[in-house]
Design a protein around this motif. Structure first.
Motif, short mmCIF file in Angstrom:
data_model
loop_
_atom_site.label_atom_id
_atom_site.label_comp_id
_atom_site.label_asym_id
_atom_site.label_seq_id
_atom_site.Cartn_x
_atom_site.Cartn_y
_atom_site.Cartn_z
N VAL A 158 0.83 -1.20 0.00
CA VAL A 158 0.00 0.00 0.00
C VAL A 158 0.87 1.25 0.00
O VAL A 158 0.55 2.25 -0.66
CB VAL A 158 -0.96 0.00 1.21
CG1 VAL A 158 -1.74 1.30 1.29
CG2 VAL A 158 -1.91 -1.19 1.13
N ARG A 159 1.97 1.23 0.73
CA ARG A 159 2.84 2.41 0.79
C ARG A 159 3.44 2.73 -0.58
O ARG A 159 3.59 3.91 -0.94
CB ARG A 159 3.95 2.17 1.80
CG ARG A 159 4.84 3.40 2.03
CD ARG A 159 5.74 3.24 3.23
NE ARG A 159 6.69 2.16 3.07
CZ ARG A 159 7.64 1.87 3.96
NH1 ARG A 159 7.73 2.59 5.07
NH2 ARG A 159 8.47 0.86 3.76
N ARG A 160 3.75 1.71 -1.35
CA ARG A 160 4.29 1.95 -2.70
C ARG A 160 3.26 2.62 -3.59
O ARG A 160 3.60 3.41 -4.46
CB ARG A 160 4.76 0.64 -3.32
CG ARG A 160 6.10 0.14 -2.77
CD ARG A 160 6.67 -0.95 -3.65
NE ARG A 160 5.85 -2.16 -3.61
CZ ARG A 160 6.03 -3.15 -2.77
NH1 ARG A 160 6.99 -3.08 -1.85
NH2 ARG A 160 5.24 -4.22 -2.80
N VAL A 161 1.98 2.32 -3.35
CA VAL A 161 0.91 2.94 -4.15
C VAL A 161 0.69 4.38 -3.71
O VAL A 161 0.51 5.29 -4.52
CB VAL A 161 -0.39 2.13 -4.02
CG1 VAL A 161 -1.55 2.85 -4.70
CG2 VAL A 161 -0.21 0.73 -4.60
N LEU A 162 0.73 4.62 -2.39
CA LEU A 162 0.46 5.96 -1.87
C LEU A 162 1.55 6.95 -2.24
O LEU A 162 1.26 8.08 -2.66
CB LEU A 162 0.32 5.90 -0.35
CG LEU A 162 -0.87 5.10 0.18
CD1 LEU A 162 -0.80 5.00 1.69
CD2 LEU A 162 -2.18 5.76 -0.25
#
Length: 599
Positions: free
Chosen positions: A413-417
């Motif tokens: 999720v952090r890579r997407v955000l």
């Protein structure tokens, strides 16, 4: 065997060589720097080697502190320097440079050992210099100075200083006044009989486990015996550290045992109390699990705050100045140490309540006391963090990220955000996400899908919280918020299952995960980094485990959910224990030893 190279002309009547042999050194004599270099090269590879001036006058314990402490690659006192295997190359280089610079003549004016220490400092080597206090360590330049040094040695009781230094510099009130006055003598008794700190640590664990077994009987006699044995276990727990300091017997295995057994003893005792209460028809497993959750979260607050401020710059605040001022008033020091309910006070309270009351009352008082202590310490640390202008380093941010224990879901999720949150929004979002999943789990019936939705929100908020380096004023709150969310969710869902065995299974799961989190803390403290990434991925990270438990609660019946929690607890425990044991018994593991009493 370690090698001590005594440099210079022997001094008639000196006990130096006998003192070095008593400390386990094979003594060699070198007339000058060139001969010292030759003997140094001939010393067995991989073993400790020391250079000691033949004119040295001092207490044997000063030599012990300077030359035998295994925690430091390089160490020195006036007139003596030592190197372990890791620093042999630096010592050899410094001696060779001294020889080539013309130091090969007889040592008549100054000390070769002291010149070597100066050279090591110039090379940027970290040379440990123990605090000697009233102990004497000197290289007299003439007969008059030698007589004065010998008189100073005779005026100070070496053994009394050694006993005093065996006690931690920062212990709690109960430990200082009710345990240490006699446990230090027990430590000396153990040392004189060849017992090791690890053996005493193991004895402390076994005593605590027997205490837990007595509590599990559910009888008044069993509760009284449990209270007495718990105090006995704590006496041994103090003795093992005092023995390590008295004899300077530190080890990597001892570091692991010391770091983990205190928690194992306390939490096993909680389980024993819960089993004893069940024999009397009272189910207090929720209270036992709540006590473990609260205590682990308290420790996470301590660890995270200390790591966040470990090497921060401009790290001052009015609140910290007030605290330092209060510490200058004697009685406030003890009052403040007692308020935080450290291990000595806490175990004494648990022991007395176990013997005199019931497990339910014991847990009620424990929960209230720990909650008040946690509120006091956390509030003070929040005030300090808000009023100071500290600039935190990348090391602190990495330590907090490791303590967060984020798994593959958060990373994805952090890579997407790709963008983090500003300032105080970081701990606020971490708290909101954790509160959401715990509330959804606590206020719905077993089998509801709402906890799963709460867990998905928690995955998102967790990724937002760690999307940027944790360098904010209150970012150290993120790891304890994550701990409270994960443990609280397991507690709530197990309680809602409403079947026998669910809460004990949850207790086992939280204990296994908590061990992993404590293991992470002590690796970071030893500058060994966090557990390997594969381990964190294998056990899912805090958000992955939380989501998994909510899904299991939603799709399984209550009895099936209990079995699933048990299987998950065993699986996590096996993975983290095997990897942890492998690390802590390896040669590269750090020797971590606290000098202050943990909460």
């Amino acid at each position: 065997m370690s090698t001590a190279i005594v440099t210079g002309q022997p001094v008639p009547g000196s006990s130096l060589e006998n003192d070095l042999r008593a400390l386990g050194f094979d003594v060699r004599v070198a007339a000058d720097a060139a001969e010292a270099e030759t003997l140094l090269a001939a010393a067995p590879a991989g073993e400790r080697v020391a250079l000691v001036d033949a004119r040295f006058v001092g207490h044997p314990h000063a030599l012990r502190l300077g030359l035998t402490d295994p925690r430091f690659p390089l160490s020195a006192v006036p007139g003596a320097v030592t190197a372990q295997r890791a620093a042999r190359q630096e010592l050899t280089r410094a001696v060779a440079r001294e020889t080539s610079a013309g130091g090969g003549t007889a040592l008549a004016v100054d000390s070769l050992a002291d010149r070597i220490v100066t050279a090591l400092d110039a090379d940027g080597c970290a040379v440990h210099r123990p605090e000697l206090g009233s102990l004497v360590a000197a290289v007299p330049a003439d007969p008059q100075a030698r007589n004065e040094a010998r008189q100073a040695v005779a005026a100070v009781d070496d053994e009394a200083v050694r006993l005093k230094s065996a006690v931690k510099s920062r212990d709690g009130f109960f430990t200082t006044f009710f345990i240490s006055p006699y446990s230090r003598y027990l430590a000396r008794w153990c040392a004189r009989r060849g017992l090791t700190p690890n053996q005493v640590t193991t004895a402390s664990l076994l005593t605590a486990l027997i205490a837990a077994g007595c509590a599990a009987t559910g009888t008044r006699a069993g509760f009284i015996a449990a209270g007495v044995l718990l105090i006995a276990s704590f006496v041994l727990d103090c003795t093992d550290g005092q023995l390590a300091r008295y004899a300077l017997k530190y080890s990597t295995l001892g570091a692991w045992l010391d770091a983990t057994f205190d928690r194992a003893k306390e939490y096993a005792y909680y389980a024993g109390l819960a089993l004893g209460a069940a024999h009397g028809g009272d189910d207090v497993w929720a209270l036992a699990l709540g006590a473990m959750v609260l205590q682990t979260c308290r420790h996470t607050v301590d660890f995270a705050f200390n790591e966040a401020n470990h090497d921060a710059t401009a790290n001052t605040s009015p609140t910290a100045a007030l605290s330092d001022k209060l510490d200058s008033v004697g009685w406030t020091i003890w009052l403040r140490r007692m308020i935080v309910l450290p291990i000595g006070e806490r175990w004494a309270m648990i022991a007395i309540l176990t013997a005199a009351t019931t497990p339910r009352i014991t847990f009620y008082v424990l929960l209230i006391g720990c909650a008040l202590a946690a509120t006091y310490t956390t509030a003070g640390r929040v005030l300090r963090s808000l009023t100071r202008k500290a600039r935190r380093t990348g090391r602190a941010a990495q330590a907090l990220a490791d303590l967060a224990d984020s798994g593959p879901l958060t990373e994805a999720v952090r890579r997407v955000l790709k963008r983090g949150l500003p300032g105080l929004a970081v701990p606020a979002v971490a708290f909101a996400g954790g509160a959401a999943v715990v509330a959804c789990s606590a206020f719905t019936d077993h089998g509801s899908v709402l906890p799963v939705i709460g867990a998905l929100v928690y995955v998102l908020t967790s990724a937002l919280a760690v999307a940027r380096p944790l360098k904010g004023a209150l970012d150290w709150l993120v790891p304890p918020f994550f701990r409270a969310a994960e443990y609280g969710t397991v507690l709530a869902l197990a309680g809602k299952a409403g079947v026998n065995g669910a809460l004990p299974a949850a207790f086992g799961l939280v204990a296994a995960v908590a061990y992993h989190h404590y293991d992470t803390v002590y690796r970071i403290r030893g500058d060994a980094g966090a557990p390997p990434a594969w381990l964190v991925r294998a056990i899912g990270g805090h958000e992955g485990r939380t989501l998994l438990v909510t899904v299991l609660a939603a799709v399984l019946t209550a009895p099936q959910f209990t079995v699933a929690l048990t299987v998950l607890a065993v699986a996590v425990a096996l993975v983290v224990l095997v990897e942890s044991i492998r690390f802590w018994v390896s040669a590269g593991a750090p020797a971590v030893h606290d000098e202050g009493e943990p909460a």
